[in-house]
Write an enzyme that holds these catalytic residues in place. Structure first.
Site, PDB file in Angstrom:
ATOM      1  N   GLY A  10      26.862  10.784   2.521  1.00 47.70           N
ATOM      2  CA  GLY A  10      26.110  11.199   3.684  1.00 47.70           C
ATOM      3  C   GLY A  10      24.677  11.315   3.713  1.00 47.70           C
ATOM      4  O   GLY A  10      23.827  11.856   4.804  1.00 47.70           O
ATOM      5  N   THR A  11      24.057  10.315   3.090  1.00 47.31           N
ATOM      6  CA  THR A  11      22.442  10.395   3.026  1.00 47.31           C
ATOM      7  C   THR A  11      22.078   9.539   4.311  1.00 47.31           C
ATOM      8  O   THR A  11      21.093   9.887   4.903  1.00 47.31           O
ATOM      9  CB  THR A  11      21.928   9.449   1.862  1.00 47.31           C
ATOM     10  OG1 THR A  11      22.822   8.326   1.811  1.00 47.31           O
ATOM     11  CG2 THR A  11      22.055  10.265   0.554  1.00 47.31           C
TER      12      THR A  11
ATOM     13  N   THR B   9      25.484  10.781  -3.370  1.00 49.73           N
ATOM     14  CA  THR B   9      24.701  10.218  -2.285  1.00 49.73           C
ATOM     15  C   THR B   9      25.432  10.323  -0.967  1.00 49.73           C
ATOM     16  O   THR B   9      25.290   9.561  -0.036  1.00 49.73           O
ATOM     17  CB  THR B   9      24.101   8.877  -2.241  1.00 49.73           C
ATOM     18  OG1 THR B   9      25.204   8.000  -2.739  1.00 49.73           O
ATOM     19  CG2 THR B   9      22.944   8.945  -3.601  1.00 49.73           C
TER      20      THR B   9
END
Length: 268
Positions: A206-207, A204
């Site tokens: 850089g979500t 995850t």
């Protein structure tokens, strides 16, 4: 072609920050530009070093963009110091920037702190009042609201408090174990839930950057705030569902999961 500017930090491993923003904006159909607030030495396992831009150099970058290719939307990510936040707020007011989305990046996915304590107050007082939307996750919303958030009712109260105190819309992201990635939008006194399905993907990195950039891209194209949020959630769900698996830690998503053109074909 619509345009969007990301003002954020560089992630040399490509999964978050400026790199994720440019990939996301490109895949969401707008021309992406950038002003870099800091260089980071990081990968999927953590942040090793941060080197900030000087306030004057950041100003020069923002001026260069606005004076030539005026952006239809602006996304703001990692800004680690009060001085840089003040520069951004000043230039955005100067150019009467529109469709400003602030992702209040305080801690990296890996757990590394990215925002100095005094900068939180500066962000609240200087930057959020010029924003159209702020997109905190649960820990960030706790800092911005001064509340502890454990339930959906807590999310409702915190979103309203942040929105009223900062005079901007709030997308409170519920992905930090409160629910199945249901997000809450507070805008113009209204509260709207966006249902999400938790995707079992540990990668995850850089979500938050990706979601805020996708929202900015859709605002640039003229979609309403609610539609922009829904389209961004659909995009990030696709990027997570592609199940890219790179790196030894929390890896990046496949921002280009929907890229099917001639130049995207795999080699033999």
């Amino acid at each position: 072609m619509k345009t969007a500017l990301t003002i954020a930090g560089s992630d040399c491993s490509g999964g978050a920050g400026i790199q994720a923003d440019i990939k996301t904006m490109t895949m969401n159909g707008v021309y992406a530009m950038s002003a870099i607030t800091a260089l980071t030495a990081q990968n999927t396992t953590g942040v090793r070093a941060i080197q900030e831009s000087t306030p004057d150099f950041l100003k020069q970058q923002i001026d260069a963009v606005f004076e030539d290719i005026y952006p239809d939307a602006v996304k703001i990510g990692m800004v680690s110091s009060s001085e840089l936040i003040c520069v951004i707020a000043d230039r955005l007011r100067h150019y009467d920037a529109r469709n400003i989305v602030v992702d209040p990046v305080m801690v990296a996915t890996s757990g590394s702190s990215l925002l100095k304590t005094d900068a939180v107050m500066t962000m609240t007082e200087k930057l959020l009042p010029v924003a159209a939307l702020v997109t905190p996750n649960i820990p960030e919303a706790e800092v911005l609201s001064g509340m502890t958030i454990h339930t959906k009712d807590d999310m409702l109260a915190a979103a309203r408090k942040i929105g009223e105190s900062c005079s901007c819309a709030v997308l409170l992201k519920g992905g930090h174990s409160i629910n199945d990635a249901n997000d809450l939008l507070y805008t113009d006194g209204k509260l709207i839930w966006f249902e999400g399905k938790r995707i079992d993907n540990p990668n995850t990195h850089g979500t938050g950057c990706t979601l805020s950039s996708a929202i900015a891209a859709n605002l640039a194209k003229g979609f309403s705030l609610a539609d922009s949020v829904q389209r961004a959630k659909d995009y990030i769900s696709g990027a997570l569902a592609a199940m890219l698996n790179l790196g030894a830690g929390s890896g990046p998503m496949n921002h280009a999961f929907d890229l099917t053109g001639e130049f995207a074909k795999e080699g033999k």
